[in-house]
Design a protein around this motif. Structure first.
Motif, PDB file in Angstrom:
ATOM      1  N   PRO A  29       0.788  -1.237   0.000  1.00  0.00           N
ATOM      2  CA  PRO A  29       0.000   0.000   0.000  1.00  0.00           C
ATOM      3  C   PRO A  29       0.822   1.290   0.000  1.00  0.00           C
ATOM      4  N   ILE A  30       2.066   1.229   0.461  1.00  0.00           N
ATOM      5  CA  ILE A  30       2.906   2.440   0.429  1.00  0.00           C
ATOM      6  C   ILE A  30       3.770   2.448  -0.822  1.00  0.00           C
ATOM      7  N   TYR A  31       4.502   1.362  -1.074  1.00  0.00           N
ATOM      8  CA  TYR A  31       5.460   1.338  -2.182  1.00  0.00           C
ATOM      9  C   TYR A  31       4.789   1.451  -3.544  1.00  0.00           C
ATOM     10  N   ASP A  32       3.526   1.057  -3.653  1.00  0.00           N
ATOM     11  CA  ASP A  32       2.812   1.175  -4.928  1.00  0.00           C
ATOM     12  C   ASP A  32       2.406   2.615  -5.226  1.00  0.00           C
ATOM     13  N   GLN A  33       2.459   3.467  -4.231  1.00  0.00           N
ATOM     14  CA  GLN A  33       2.119   4.881  -4.380  1.00  0.00           C
ATOM     15  C   GLN A  33       0.750   5.063  -5.051  1.00  0.00           C
ATOM     16  N   CYS A  34      -0.239   4.335  -4.534  1.00  0.00           N
ATOM     17  CA  CYS A  34      -1.569   4.383  -5.129  1.00  0.00           C
ATOM     18  C   CYS A  34      -2.548   5.229  -4.305  1.00  0.00           C
ATOM     19  N   PHE A  35      -2.066   5.892  -3.266  1.00  0.00           N
ATOM     20  CA  PHE A  35      -2.928   6.720  -2.423  1.00  0.00           C
ATOM     21  C   PHE A  35      -2.393   8.137  -2.347  1.00  0.00           C
ATOM     22  N   TYR A  36      -3.305   9.082  -2.320  1.00  0.00           N
ATOM     23  CA  TYR A  36      -2.959  10.419  -1.858  1.00  0.00           C
ATOM     24  C   TYR A  36      -3.701  10.569  -0.543  1.00  0.00           C
ATOM     25  N   VAL A  37      -2.984  10.755   0.525  1.00  0.00           N
ATOM     26  CA  VAL A  37      -3.598  10.852   1.842  1.00  0.00           C
ATOM     27  C   VAL A  37      -3.963  12.315   2.088  1.00  0.00           C
TER      28      VAL A  37
END
Length: 141
Positions: A24-32
């Motif tokens: 969930p972090i390394y894929d960089q698929c979220f903008y928090v």
């Protein structure tokens, strides 16, 4: 130290959205954004730093520290990876964290080169010790 809780939180959010990232972090698929930041603080007790970087300023982000960037204007990013000898153990532990990722994952390669840095440092140290030993322990005739 907050990375495991952040990972768990983002994995839950991904699951709620029906997504299944490799990491969930390394894929960089979220903008928090604000809503997720507030939820992260409430559910995991994790609070991040938020600041505005101005023209001419530099930001240092330690190896392995999850971060995100929101460009508010057109900009050019200049990034430099730096690994000091004191942080080699941390960088090597990051390599271990990246190892389970799929082979094609962009984080599965060694981006910082800590193994090469450690080998070079050891070589230089042995060379310096060898010169020191020869200088002070040279046979006298």
């Amino acid at each position: 130290e907050d990375e495991p809780r952040l990972s768990a939180f983002l994995a839950r959010v991904a699951s709620e959205r029906g997504e299944a990232p490799a990491h969930p972090i390394y894929d960089q698929c979220f903008y928090v954004g604000r809503a997720l930041r507030e939820r992260l603080a409430a559910e995991e007790g994790v609070r991040g730093w938020r600041f505005v970087q101005r023209q001419g300023e530099a930001v240092f982000i330690p190896a392995g520290c999850p971060h995100q960037v929101l460009n508010v204007r057109a900009c050019i990013k200049v990034a430099q990876d730096f690994v000091s000898p004191e942080h080699l153990p941390r960088c090597l532990s990051l390599l271990d964290a990246f190892r389970p990722l799929p082979r094609a994952h962009k984080r599965s390669e060694d981006l910082l080169g800590p193994k090469a840095i450690a080998a070079h440092a050891a070589s230089r140290a042995l060379h310096a010790l060898g010169a020191h030993f020869l200088l002070f322990h040279a046979p006298t005739s």
